[in-house]
Enzyme design. Structure first.
Site, mmCIF file in Angstrom:
data_model
loop_
_atom_site.group_PDB
_atom_site.id
_atom_site.type_symbol
_atom_site.label_atom_id
_atom_site.label_comp_id
_atom_site.label_asym_id
_atom_site.label_seq_id
_atom_site.Cartn_x
_atom_site.Cartn_y
_atom_site.Cartn_z
ATOM 1 N N LYS A 53 -29.743 12.012 4.546
ATOM 2 C CA LYS A 53 -29.153 10.887 3.792
ATOM 3 C C LYS A 53 -27.674 10.741 4.147
ATOM 4 O O LYS A 53 -27.187 9.636 4.393
ATOM 5 C CB LYS A 53 -29.251 11.148 2.289
ATOM 6 N N GLN A 97 -30.567 14.644 -6.446
ATOM 7 C CA GLN A 97 -31.770 15.049 -5.716
ATOM 8 C C GLN A 97 -32.743 15.782 -6.651
ATOM 9 O O GLN A 97 -32.348 16.710 -7.351
ATOM 10 C CB GLN A 97 -31.359 15.965 -4.540
ATOM 11 N N ASP A 120 -31.515 5.293 -7.002
ATOM 12 C CA ASP A 120 -32.909 5.736 -6.920
ATOM 13 C C ASP A 120 -33.818 4.817 -7.746
ATOM 14 O O ASP A 120 -35.039 4.827 -7.579
ATOM 15 C CB ASP A 120 -33.036 7.167 -7.474
#
Ligand code: NAD
Length: 294
Positions: A53, A97, A120
């Protein structure tokens, strides 16, 4: 044989467009979108993913920051960091995460992220907005599936879509997005009766199950478009490992009109859509129009 939907190439093209959009926003509006990733603990798969990422964020010309915290970080300390990031104007997107260590309440952490920075798309408010069709930040893997479908099929109106899997991360948001595209949507799951027959009705079949090669060739309607979200590592006869999806690729590609491979299908779309969400979030936060084409 089915057409192979090349997600790797599509994602590369999307990242290029995002890079152009980023430089346009920066030169015209003085805004450099920034993504911050928070990683708690040392899960090897998460570390690989976070590195990837970071690299792709920088390649797209954006600001990338990482906070790597030890596995024993307290929930209170993590919430305090999120609060600081929420109030930091240079941070446009925040991604924590997952999975988090067991002593931390995942939903409390996700819902502490500013709705506007929740790239997200897992914050309960973004989930609600998606379900009623309001402007929101959309979960990345589901957004990637729909981009591939629209690129391959064009208008999805009236298609019968069957989604196998009802997770909050993939199955449910894909179903919401396909409803918005005017599909007739069926969500199948582990308690569905006669799953093969349900799948055979699908013009669009999305498998997000986590069971290696569950969906067989004779579950696929001839000519259907198959999107395989699954990523499963299995052992081969030679004692090595390889990645397979939730669809029996060899069998399904003899029947389907088009199919995504694993790897190289949906997988690469996730980070590309994360970068896209970061640009969208940055534009909305600064009152700048989101550039066309991303
Ligand atoms: P999950 O375990 O949260 O959900 C799986 C769903 O499948 C559940 O709703 C369950 O009801 C259903 N299911 C399980 N067994 C079934 C069966 N035998 N028949 C029918 N339905 C069944 O999984 P998830 O997070 O949605 O992930 C699904 C797959 O997608 C996994 O392989 C995961 O690795 C992969 N994934 C890929 C990406 C990506 O491409 N970047 C992102 C997220 C998940």
């Amino acid at each position: 044989m089915a057409t192979v939907i090349d997600g790797k190439a599509f994602a590369a093209g999307l990242r290029e467009k995002i890079g152009k959009a980023v430089s346009e926003i920066q030169s015209n509006h003085g805004v450099k979108p920034g993504l911050t990733v928070v990683l708690v603990g040392e899960d090897p798969a998460s570390q690989v993913y976070v590195r990837s990422k970071g690299k792709q964020t920088v390649e797209a010309g954006m600001e990338s920051t990482e906070h790597k915290l030890p596995a024993d970080t307290s929930e209170a300390d993590l919430l305090a960091l999120i609060d600081r990031l929420n109030n930091d104007d240079s941070v446009n997107g925040i991604l924590v995460q997952l999975p988090l260590p067991d002593h931390i309440d995942e939903s409390k952490v996700i819902n502490a992220i500013s709705v506007a920075k929740d790239v997200d798309g897992f914050h309960i408010e973004n989930v609600g907005k998606l379900s009623i069709g309001e402007e929101s930040l959309v979960p990345c893997t589901p957004a990637g599936c729909v981009l591939l479908l629209k690129d391959h099929l064009g208008d999805l109106t009236g298609k019968n879509a069957v989604i196998v899997g009802r997770s909050n991360i993939v199955g449910k948001p894909v179903s919401m997005l396909l409803l918005q595209e005017n599909c007739t949507v069926t969500v199948a799951h582990s308690r569905t009766q006669d799953l093969p027959a349900v799948c055979r009705e699908a013009d669009i079949l999305v498998a997000a199950v986590g069971v290696p090669e569950l969906v067989k060739g004779d579950w696929v309607k001839p000519g259907a478009t198959v999107i395989d979200v699954g990523i499963n590592r299995i052992e081969t006869a030679e004692g090595k490992t390889r990645l397979v999806g939730d669809v029996d690729y060899a069998g399904a590609s003899e029947v389907a009109g088009a199919i995504t491979p694993v790897p190289g299908g949906v997988g690469p779309m996730t980070i590309a859509c994360l970068l896209r969400n970061t640009v969208i979030a940055a534009c909305r936060q600064h009152g700048v129009p989101v550039p066309d084409g991303i």
